[in-house]
Scaffold this active site. Sequence first.
Site, short mmCIF file in Angstrom:
data_model
loop_
_atom_site.label_atom_id
_atom_site.label_comp_id
_atom_site.label_asym_id
_atom_site.label_seq_id
_atom_site.Cartn_x
_atom_site.Cartn_y
_atom_site.Cartn_z
N LYS A 46 -3.22 -9.37 11.02
CA LYS A 46 -4.47 -9.64 11.71
C LYS A 46 -4.68 -11.11 12.07
CE LYS A 46 -5.99 -5.55 12.31
NZ LYS A 46 -6.31 -5.04 13.64
N SER A 273 -0.31 0.41 3.58
CA SER A 273 -0.06 0.81 4.97
C SER A 273 1.40 0.55 5.33
CB SER A 273 -1.01 0.09 5.93
OG SER A 273 -0.73 -1.29 6.00
N1 PMP Z 1 -2.43 -2.27 7.75
C1 PMP Z 1 -3.39 -3.06 7.25
C2 PMP Z 1 -3.30 -3.46 5.81
C3 PMP Z 1 -4.44 -3.48 8.05
O1 PMP Z 1 -5.41 -4.27 7.55
C4 PMP Z 1 -4.48 -3.05 9.40
C5 PMP Z 1 -5.64 -3.45 10.27
N2 PMP Z 1 -6.79 -2.66 10.03
C6 PMP Z 1 -3.48 -2.21 9.88
C7 PMP Z 1 -2.46 -1.86 9.02
C8 PMP Z 1 -3.50 -1.60 11.27
O2 PMP Z 1 -3.46 -2.50 12.33
P1 PMP Z 1 -4.18 -2.14 13.69
O3 PMP Z 1 -5.64 -2.36 13.49
O4 PMP Z 1 -3.60 -3.12 14.67
O5 PMP Z 1 -3.88 -0.74 14.04
#
Ligand code: PMP
Length: 325
Positions: A46, A273
């Site tokens: 981010k 994630s």
């Molecule tokens: N993994 C984590 C730990 C995140 O904080 C985010 C952002 N919310 C994402 C994945 C996904 O990224 P995006 O918002 O670009 O889909």
Amino acid sequence: MTEHDRALSSVLDTVGNTPLVCVQAGPADVSIYAKLESFNPGASVKDRIGAYMLERLLERGDVGEGGTVVEPTAGNTGIGFAVAAQQLGLDAVFVVPERFSLEKQQLMRALGAEVINTPTDDGMGGAIDRAHELADELDDAVVPQQFSNPLNTEAHYETTGPEIYDALDEVGAVVAGCGTAGTLMGIARYAREQNPDTYVAAVEPEGSLYGEFLGEDRSEGEYKIEGIGTHNTDTNELFEPELVDDIYPIPDEHAHEELARLAAEEGHLVGSSAGAASVAARHVATQIADGEIDAPHDSVVTVFPDSSERYLSKGIYGSFEEWSG
Ligand code: PMP
């Protein structure tokens, strides 16, 4: 673009240009590579949108120096925006649903931002509404709106996508988790321009509803994987179904097992994630190897969005029950 071989004037200059590293557990004939986004200064993917979006919003005059950025966020976006806001002379206020990790909230505060919690039950929608109310009360405030602002996708189209192709000549498939979907959409758009046949797969936690975008049945449920998934697809305005071949729902338990394996066997200290992304990337690689997916090249690229250190208070390296309980 980050340059690591000369002295820099600000941490903002260190955003991006993260390493692309092999995931060794893939099948013999198909390579898997992960973009390690914890190498950013705020230690997550981010930071890219923090720097990119705030620079563009200032350029466009959507907010002036000394103004305030207000954003609903699960945490990492707040940290990314907080680093950029501080360095670009903006104040920052973040609205975070209570369930998200305390480490993230401490880091936002350390960077000088104000953090406001909304009830977990109100979901991300509640945080979005509260952010707009707060912005309306301030004189010169902007809500970057990562869930709907095309600058989010553009940040990845301009940086993450080209970096992948600088490091790798041939990309067969792109696999990434979707929170806002900015990461996957930006990379996918760039990848399809390089080769329209590039296979693109989205990743969501089991219990999330992204699959509905592709007409798949999903039953809503709670999940522990943090940063990806949706309970209400109306909020995910950046997701472009025509850029996506398939959406993989990953159970919490598989993501947890994989993030532990990545640490124990491959030296990757990553969040849940990334564990989910790795499970899906390995699945896609196996399907390519078995001829079940027709990808233009024998390689899969995924994204590991952040570090496990952000979730130690949640028992990320404990048993599945300790982490998910
Ligand atoms: N993994 C984590 C730990 C995140 O904080 C985010 C952002 N919310 C994402 C994945 C996904 O990224 P995006 O918002 O670009 O889909």
